[in-house]
Design an enzyme around this catalytic site. Structure first.
Site, PDB file in Angstrom:
ATOM      1  CG  ASN A 163      -0.455  -0.240   2.517  1.00  0.00           C
ATOM      2  OD1 ASN A 163       0.903  -0.431   2.453  1.00  0.00           O
ATOM      3  ND2 ASN A 163      -1.275   0.421   3.485  1.00  0.00           N
ATOM      4  CD  GLU A 259       4.820  -0.514  13.124  1.00  0.00           C
ATOM      5  OE1 GLU A 259       3.610  -0.469  13.096  1.00  0.00           O
ATOM      6  OE2 GLU A 259       5.601  -0.006  13.604  1.00  0.00           O
ATOM      7  CB  CYS A 293      -2.142   0.229   8.401  1.00  0.00           C
ATOM      8  SG  CYS A 293      -0.870   1.443   8.451  1.00  0.00           S
ATOM      9  CD  GLU A 468       8.748  -0.127  11.148  1.00  0.00           C
ATOM     10  OE1 GLU A 468       7.888   0.188  10.198  1.00  0.00           O
ATOM     11  OE2 GLU A 468       9.868  -0.483  10.525  1.00  0.00           O
TER      12      GLU A 468
HETATM   13  P1  NAD Z   1       0.470  -9.152   3.709  1.00  0.00           P
HETATM   14  O1  NAD Z   1       0.580  -9.388   5.091  1.00  0.00           O
HETATM   15  O2  NAD Z   1      -0.349 -10.059   2.913  1.00  0.00           O
HETATM   16  O3  NAD Z   1       1.911  -9.134   3.043  1.00  0.00           O
HETATM   17  C1  NAD Z   1       2.905  -8.281   3.609  1.00  0.00           C
HETATM   18  C2  NAD Z   1       4.471  -8.584   3.192  1.00  0.00           C
HETATM   19  O4  NAD Z   1       4.547  -9.764   3.721  1.00  0.00           O
HETATM   20  C3  NAD Z   1       4.360  -8.771   1.712  1.00  0.00           C
HETATM   21  O5  NAD Z   1       5.606  -8.335   1.208  1.00  0.00           O
HETATM   22  C4  NAD Z   1       4.074 -10.377   1.685  1.00  0.00           C
HETATM   23  O6  NAD Z   1       5.065 -10.845   0.353  1.00  0.00           O
HETATM   24  C5  NAD Z   1       5.192 -10.876   2.925  1.00  0.00           C
HETATM   25  N1  NAD Z   1       4.643 -12.252   3.294  1.00  0.00           N
HETATM   26  C6  NAD Z   1       3.380 -12.717   2.866  1.00  0.00           C
HETATM   27  N2  NAD Z   1       3.328 -14.101   3.517  1.00  0.00           N
HETATM   28  C7  NAD Z   1       4.528 -14.054   4.276  1.00  0.00           C
HETATM   29  C8  NAD Z   1       4.986 -14.841   5.375  1.00  0.00           C
HETATM   30  N3  NAD Z   1       4.406 -16.105   5.521  1.00  0.00           N
HETATM   31  N4  NAD Z   1       6.097 -14.574   6.046  1.00  0.00           N
HETATM   32  C9  NAD Z   1       6.813 -13.669   5.543  1.00  0.00           C
HETATM   33  N5  NAD Z   1       6.281 -12.465   4.708  1.00  0.00           N
HETATM   34  C10 NAD Z   1       5.278 -12.874   4.065  1.00  0.00           C
HETATM   35  O7  NAD Z   1      -0.172  -7.633   3.759  1.00  0.00           O
HETATM   36  P2  NAD Z   1      -0.376  -6.735   2.398  1.00  0.00           P
HETATM   37  O8  NAD Z   1      -1.709  -7.222   2.192  1.00  0.00           O
HETATM   38  O9  NAD Z   1       0.811  -6.561   1.579  1.00  0.00           O
HETATM   39  O10 NAD Z   1      -0.752  -5.289   3.302  1.00  0.00           O
HETATM   40  C11 NAD Z   1      -2.177  -4.956   3.970  1.00  0.00           C
HETATM   41  C12 NAD Z   1      -1.942  -5.042   5.285  1.00  0.00           C
HETATM   42  O11 NAD Z   1      -1.047  -4.599   5.836  1.00  0.00           O
HETATM   43  C13 NAD Z   1      -3.265  -4.650   5.910  1.00  0.00           C
HETATM   44  O12 NAD Z   1      -3.772  -5.399   6.974  1.00  0.00           O
HETATM   45  C14 NAD Z   1      -2.640  -3.228   6.539  1.00  0.00           C
HETATM   46  O13 NAD Z   1      -3.438  -2.666   7.494  1.00  0.00           O
HETATM   47  C15 NAD Z   1      -1.492  -3.596   6.892  1.00  0.00           C
HETATM   48  N6  NAD Z   1      -0.479  -2.473   7.005  1.00  0.00           N
HETATM   49  C16 NAD Z   1       0.076  -2.055   8.362  1.00  0.00           C
HETATM   50  C17 NAD Z   1       0.720  -1.113   8.439  1.00  0.00           C
HETATM   51  C18 NAD Z   1       1.257  -0.441   9.824  1.00  0.00           C
HETATM   52  O14 NAD Z   1       2.418   0.081   9.753  1.00  0.00           O
HETATM   53  N7  NAD Z   1       0.786  -1.109  10.967  1.00  0.00           N
HETATM   54  C19 NAD Z   1       1.282  -0.364   7.126  1.00  0.00           C
HETATM   55  C20 NAD Z   1       0.552  -0.581   5.867  1.00  0.00           C
HETATM   56  C21 NAD Z   1      -0.088  -2.079   5.941  1.00  0.00           C
END
Ligand code: NAD
Length: 489
Positions: A163, A259, A293, A468
């Site tokens: 995102n 996060e 998020c 962070e």
């Molecule tokens: P996601 O958890 O599907 O993926 C995030 C990252 O993790 C990607 O790079 C993905 O390839 C990797 N990944 C996937 N499976 C993994 C595993 N088993 N082990 C290690 N890495 C793995 O999330 P998304 O769909 O890319 O992002 C959306 C989510 O992220 C939403 O829930 C949003 O709220 C959250 N988000 C949180 C923050 C924050 O700072 N708190 C910021 C942005 C997004």
């Protein structure tokens, strides 16, 4: 610290990158892989250029290089590392327009939002060097001195979501490198492009192995979290994946910062200035198509102004333009990828199934191409319906009614998530009092989603672990150490 500009033969770090080819960055070399894949432009559904699909040996190679680089990088001074971050910021700024256009193509967000993201990334890199991890003398006598200090962990892995791929990568790169660690960034398979270019730009500034970027498929994240020679994972993504990351990291006792997702409540009090609040609230609900998020995801409005507030919110939201990020005045771009598009569509399909009332929108128009969904506002759905309890991560928001202060605080806190929360009121004393009762990592009064590089940010409960940015964020890349130093034999 030896400048890397001479050693890599590049004529300064301002010369333009080629934004059409994308390769991994390992030990300051641009490499590809036998297999490649490509992302999709979410506004057009057209394929983007090929990117590497890294395998275990690519990661092993990068980790070995990062370990080697750590030996000398960790011995550089904070000032030297800070200067390198400033050069990195300058280098990004010199190609900011190109990065912004690439970000629109891969992520879908409007050009104006891409500009905000790049500007923030540059500002973040320029701000980290203003923070300092100082040694603290805990006790000093004639006989001994006891010092508390922070030492770098070693090799960090940064796992980035789709995102905010630039800011969230830079938000890991800056603190990791500044504290003397080396880092390997793994972008989301949906948005690898800008992150690979950040790594490429980094070859002009950092010594080999200090900043590396590897693109890959779904299996690359687990490879990082399992790797025995990575010391820390900073993960940003969903709570579901965050739990898997923590489980995997536990096997090697890696340090982890998580996060994760959010389901932020915003509490609107009856004395709020509706006219002033509406544009902010609507924008903070629908920005980036709801794919942030820390956006407002549950809107609690006092019963005395509920109808008036809802109608004004609907009227304003009707002026919000949905479309391709390159079109002028668009606020809501496409949903970033087909997986998320299907998830958001499933939430919209519940409107009919659950009999929710829509104050705005609610149906999905089939655009000829691209993953577009127009904003929807659900009018006072039941408190435990999915649209209230789940993070939709799309341009849809429930608006709920409240009458009693304690009750609304309890409802706002009644969530597994605890990323952000806000209170909106003209009575500042009351707003501050209510804000202090909210269970979230960041709480705002008369605002939402304010962030700054010097201010720690993270989640309570299932929204994360650790923080962070800020000095707290720097410490997250360090081991605390106590020195007991006798002054004589
Ligand atoms: P996601 O958890 O599907 O993926 C995030 C990252 O993790 C990607 O790079 C993905 O390839 C990797 N990944 C996937 N499976 C993994 C595993 N088993 N082990 C290690 N890495 C793995 O999330 P998304 O769909 O890319 O992002 C959306 C989510 O992220 C939403 O829930 C949003 O709220 C959250 N988000 C949180 C923050 C924050 O700072 N708190 C910021 C942005 C997004």
């Amino acid at each position: 610290m030896a400048s890397n500009r001479e050693s890599n033969g590049l004529d300064g770090y301002h010369s333009k990158l080629d934004f059409t080819t994308f390769r991994n960055v390992i030990n300051n070399k641009l490499t590809s892989t036998a297999e490649t894949r490509h992302g999709i432009n979410p506004a057009t559904a057209e394929p983007l250029p090929e990117v590497p699909v890294s395998v275990q040996k690519d990661l092993d190679n990068a980790v070995a290089c990062a370990r080697k680089a750590f030996e000398s990088w960790s011995k550089t001074t904070e000032e030297e590392r800070g200067k390198a971050l400033l050069s990195f910021a300058d280098a990004i700024e010199s190609q900011q327009d190109e990065f912004e256009r690439l970000l629109v193509q891969e992520q879908g967000k409007p050009l104006s939002t891409a500009h905000v993201e790049l500007t923030m990334a540059i500002q973040w890199l320029r701000s980290f060097p203003k923070l300092h991890l100082t040694e603290e003398i805990l006790e000093e006598t004639e006989d001994r001195v006891i010092i508390s200090r922070y030492t770098p962990l070693g090799v960090a892995g940064g796992i980035v979501p789709w995102n905010w791929p630039v800011l969230l990568a830079v938000g890991k790169i800056g603190p990791a490198l500044y504290t003397g660690n080396t880092i390997i960034i793994k972008p989301s398979p949906y948005t690898p492009y800008c992150d690979l270019k950040l790594g490429e730009l980094g070859t002009r500034i950092f010594p080999p192995g200090v900043l590396q970027v590897l693109s890959g498929g779904d299996d690359l994240g687990p490879m990082l979290t399992e790797h025995p020679n990575i010391d820390k994972i900073s993960f940003t993504g969903s709570s579901v994946t965050g739990k898997k990351v923590m489980e995997s990291c536990s096997k090697t006792l890696k340090r982890v910062t998580l996060e994760l997702g959010g389901n932020d409540p915003a509490i609107i009090c009856e004395d709020v200035n509706i006219e002033k609040a509406i544009p902010k609230v609507a924008t903070l609900a629908f920005l980036n198509s709801g794919q942030i998020c820390m956006l407002i995801k549950r809107l609690y409005v006092h019963g005395a102004i509920y109808d008036q507030f809802r109608d004004a919110l609907v009227a304003f939201s009707k002026t919000i333009k949905t479309g391709d990020g390159f079109e002028p005045d668009v606020l809501v771009g496409p949903i970033q990828n087909s997986m998320q598009y299907e998830k958001v569509k499933a939430m919209y399909s519940q409107i009919k199934e659950e009999g929710w009332t829509c104050a705005l929108g609610g149906s999905i128009q089939e655009f000829s191409k691209g993953y577009f969904i127009e904003p929807a506002i659900i009018d006072n759905p039941p408190e435990h319906s999915k649209i209230v309890t789940d993070e939709p991560f799309g341009p849809i928001i429930p608006i709920l009614k409240w009458w009693d202060e304690d009750d609304v605080i309890a409802r706002a806190n009644d969530s597994k998530m605890g990323l952000g929360a806000s209170v909106w009121s003209a009575d500042i004393e009351r707003a501050h009092r209510m804000a202090r009762q909210l269970e979230a990592g960041s709480v705002w009064v008369n605002s939402h989603f304010d962030v700054a590089p010097g201010v720690p940010f993270g989640g309570h409960k299932w929204s994360g672990m650790g923080m962070e940015w800020g000095v707290v964020g720097l410490k997250a890349y360090c081991n605390p150490q106590t020195l007991w130093l006798r002054k004589s034999e």
